[in-house]
Design a protein around this motif. Structure first.
Motif, PDB file in Angstrom:
ATOM      1  N   ASN A  21       0.814  -1.216   0.000  1.00 11.58           N
ATOM      2  CA  ASN A  21       0.000   0.000   0.000  1.00 11.58           C
ATOM      3  C   ASN A  21       0.850   1.269   0.000  1.00 11.58           C
ATOM      4  O   ASN A  21       0.303   2.368  -0.077  1.00 11.58           O
ATOM      5  N   TRP A  22       2.159   1.114   0.092  1.00 11.32           N
ATOM      6  CA  TRP A  22       3.062   2.260   0.158  1.00 11.32           C
ATOM      7  C   TRP A  22       3.512   2.627  -1.256  1.00 11.32           C
ATOM      8  O   TRP A  22       3.635   1.764  -2.127  1.00 11.32           O
ATOM      9  N   SER A  23       3.731   3.908  -1.506  1.00 12.47           N
ATOM     10  CA  SER A  23       4.167   4.336  -2.833  1.00 12.47           C
ATOM     11  C   SER A  23       5.265   5.381  -2.702  1.00 12.47           C
ATOM     12  O   SER A  23       5.436   6.008  -1.642  1.00 12.47           O
ATOM     13  N   CYS A  24       5.996   5.587  -3.793  1.00 18.67           N
ATOM     14  CA  CYS A  24       7.082   6.556  -3.825  1.00 18.67           C
ATOM     15  C   CYS A  24       7.244   7.062  -5.258  1.00 18.67           C
ATOM     16  O   CYS A  24       6.748   6.444  -6.197  1.00 18.67           O
ATOM     17  N   PRO A  25       7.948   8.182  -5.458  1.00 15.71           N
ATOM     18  CA  PRO A  25       8.168   8.682  -6.816  1.00 15.71           C
ATOM     19  C   PRO A  25       9.116   7.766  -7.596  1.00 15.71           C
ATOM     20  O   PRO A  25       9.961   7.083  -7.010  1.00 15.71           O
ATOM     21  N   PRO A  26       9.016   7.761  -8.926  1.00 17.36           N
ATOM     22  CA  PRO A  26       9.927   6.948  -9.751  1.00 17.36           C
ATOM     23  C   PRO A  26      11.285   7.622  -9.892  1.00 17.36           C
ATOM     24  O   PRO A  26      11.460   8.803  -9.563  1.00 17.36           O
ATOM     25  N   VAL A  27      12.257   6.885 -10.401  1.00 16.30           N
ATOM     26  CA  VAL A  27      13.547   7.471 -10.752  1.00 16.30           C
ATOM     27  C   VAL A  27      13.424   8.143 -12.118  1.00 16.30           C
ATOM     28  O   VAL A  27      12.439   7.949 -12.842  1.00 16.30           O
ATOM     29  N   ARG A  28      14.431   8.911 -12.490  1.00 17.72           N
ATOM     30  CA  ARG A  28      14.418   9.572 -13.796  1.00 17.72           C
ATOM     31  C   ARG A  28      14.405   8.525 -14.901  1.00 17.72           C
ATOM     32  O   ARG A  28      14.918   7.405 -14.729  1.00 17.72           O
ATOM     33  N   ASP A  29      13.863   8.896 -16.071  1.00 18.87           N
ATOM     34  CA  ASP A  29      13.611   7.892 -17.103  1.00 18.87           C
ATOM     35  C   ASP A  29      14.690   7.807 -18.170  1.00 18.87           C
ATOM     36  O   ASP A  29      14.522   7.075 -19.157  1.00 18.87           O
ATOM     37  N   ASP A  30      15.809   8.518 -17.999  1.00 14.53           N
ATOM     38  CA  ASP A  30      16.849   8.488 -19.030  1.00 14.53           C
ATOM     39  C   ASP A  30      17.956   7.500 -18.738  1.00 14.53           C
ATOM     40  O   ASP A  30      18.920   7.399 -19.502  1.00 14.53           O
ATOM     41  N   VAL A  31      17.857   6.754 -17.641  1.00 16.37           N
ATOM     42  CA  VAL A  31      18.931   5.829 -17.280  1.00 16.37           C
ATOM     43  C   VAL A  31      19.050   4.676 -18.277  1.00 16.37           C
ATOM     44  O   VAL A  31      20.155   4.372 -18.752  1.00 16.37           O
ATOM     45  N   PRO A  32      17.946   3.986 -18.649  1.00 18.11           N
ATOM     46  CA  PRO A  32      18.095   2.894 -19.626  1.00 18.11           C
ATOM     47  C   PRO A  32      18.692   3.355 -20.946  1.00 18.11           C
ATOM     48  O   PRO A  32      19.470   2.621 -21.565  1.00 18.11           O
ATOM     49  N   GLY A  33      18.349   4.568 -21.384  1.00 18.35           N
ATOM     50  CA  GLY A  33      18.920   5.081 -22.625  1.00 18.35           C
ATOM     51  C   GLY A  33      20.416   5.278 -22.527  1.00 18.35           C
ATOM     52  O   GLY A  33      21.156   5.031 -23.491  1.00 18.35           O
ATOM     53  N   PHE A  34      20.883   5.739 -21.365  1.00 22.34           N
ATOM     54  CA  PHE A  34      22.334   5.866 -21.159  1.00 22.34           C
ATOM     55  C   PHE A  34      23.007   4.506 -21.297  1.00 22.34           C
ATOM     56  O   PHE A  34      24.006   4.364 -22.013  1.00 22.34           O
ATOM     57  N   HIS A  35      22.475   3.511 -20.612  1.00 22.07           N
ATOM     58  CA  HIS A  35      23.104   2.185 -20.690  1.00 22.07           C
ATOM     59  C   HIS A  35      23.058   1.621 -22.105  1.00 22.07           C
ATOM     60  O   HIS A  35      24.023   1.000 -22.569  1.00 22.07           O
ATOM     61  N   ALA A  36      21.941   1.856 -22.812  1.00 24.10           N
ATOM     62  CA  ALA A  36      21.830   1.347 -24.182  1.00 24.10           C
ATOM     63  C   ALA A  36      22.856   1.978 -25.104  1.00 24.10           C
ATOM     64  O   ALA A  36      23.203   1.392 -26.144  1.00 24.10           O
ATOM     65  N   SER A  37      23.361   3.162 -24.732  1.00 23.53           N
ATOM     66  CA  SER A  37      24.358   3.838 -25.563  1.00 23.53           C
ATOM     67  C   SER A  37      25.760   3.288 -25.373  1.00 23.53           C
ATOM     68  O   SER A  37      26.659   3.607 -26.164  1.00 23.53           O
TER      69      SER A  37
END
Length: 375
Positions: A21-37
């Protein structure tokens, strides 16, 4: 398959009924793109193992196989590469291009090697502090990345202290550590962000297998940073999605997360010898602690024998796993079988159609001590 334990001491299990039932904000969404590069990036396999599903009396079991991640035999390069990228980018913004810096880390093996590999590829220096008990072959692998290695006559927490002291006395040194304490949170937070790529991959791979969301994700826990990343990923989803249960697994000789959850405050436990060397950490990360306290459904401690048995069984099924990686299987076996298993299944909301994801965080090659023992 090997014999499954028939009982579980109460001190080895913790459950938090309100975690989903607990929630939190997500992390930034550009991390997978960095790794894919990155030139050597590829998603690691998510392997379905029907025989484990039958053994555990659930619908489907998938293992996320981190035995080859960015050229190294463990997941740690995800966090190290992103954190170093962010660190050097901010330094360049403030100071412009300058001479190489020294990236400093304490490690039980995989994190230090990842920091050293990233430093070498980016033309920086590395200095890695290694506690006693780390296998000489693992120390040699860090040295082979052209890192300076200091072997510490003490446990992991002492190695961290010495690494931090070294940075304090060297103006051109930067601590890149995957555990946090008051006043040192920024880089550990970037490391946790880096781990998010692993879970983004799992989402896509499960979708390809017609699974929207797993019912249980099992995470080995050292200082708790990967478990923190799991909590953030699965507790920041839309409110109308069915939340996944999250189970953390530790060695019974270094169960700092379990002790902290049991007492509802951060605790340091004395650590002993374990083949799960990458999990041989006595103090949870201060950054991870609030997420673990509020967002983990359960925690469990397992023995070296259980971890080794799980590693052998995964190897027989085609998944290379050292005891740290196999801790996920050892933990879910202990949780879902034996005395009071029905109560533990109910606390995790699991039934015969449930889908499980086990994170195998390192390959067998990441743990020479295990290979010596196995041979």
């Amino acid at each position: 398959m090997s014999e499954i334990p028939s009982s579980l001491p109460a001190s080895s299990w913790f459950t938090h009924p309100g975690a989903r039932n607990w929630s939190c904000p997500p992390v930034r969404d550009d991390v997978p793109g960095f790794h894919a590069s990155l030139p050597d990036y590829a998603p690691t396999p998510l392997t379905e193992l029907p025989s484990l599903a039958a053994e555990l009396n659930v619908g489907r079991v998938f293992v996320k196989d981190e035995s080859s991640r960015l050229g190294l035999p463990a997941f740690k390069a995800l966090g190290a590469s992103w954190a170093v990228h962010r660190t050097l980018a901010e330094r360049t913004e403030r100071q412009g291009d300058g001479p190489p810096v020294t990236l400093v880390a304490a490690t039980d093996g995989n994190h230090g090697r990842a920091v050293a590999r990233v430093a070498r590829r980016l033309g920086q220096r590395a200095h890695v502090f290694v506690p006693q008990g780390v296998h000489p072959t693992a120390v040699a692998a860090i040295s082979a990345e052209q890192a300076r290695v200091t072997e510490v006559a003490g446990h992991y927490d002492e190695a961290i202290r010495q690494a931090a002291d070294a940075v304090a006395s060297a103006p051109d040194a930067i601590l890149v550590q995957d555990t946090a304490w008051p006043g040192y949170e920024r880089i550990p937070a970037w490391i946790v962000e880096g781990y998010s790529t692993l879970f983004t991959e799992v989402d896509a791979q499960l979708a390809a297998a017609n699974v929207e969301l797993p019912d249980l994700v099992v995470v080995p826990a050292g200082v708790g940073s990967l478990a923190q990343a799991a909590v953030i990923h699965y507790r920041s989803r839309p409110a109308d999605s069915v939340p996944a249960a999250l189970l953390a697994v530790e060695p019974d000789t270094a169960a700092g997360v379990l002790a902290s959850l049991t007492h509802q405050e951060p605790r340091t436990v004395p650590t002993g010898k374990t083949t799960m060397t990458g999990l041989n950490c006595g103090t949870p990360s201060a950054l991870a602690w609030p997420y673990l306290r509020d967002g983990l459904d359960a925690a469990i401690a397992v023995t070296d024998a259980e971890g080794a048995r799980a590693a052998r069984d995964l190897a027989a099924l085609g998944v290379s796993a050292g005891p740290c990686g196999a801790a996920s299987l050892a933990g879910v076996r202990a949780a879902l079988t034996g005395d009071d298993a029905d109560d533990r299944r109910a606390s995790l909301a699991l039934g015969p159609a449930s889908t499980l994801v086990l994170l195998s965080t390192e390959g067998a090659a990441a743990n020479p001590q295990y290979l010596d023992h196995r041979s």
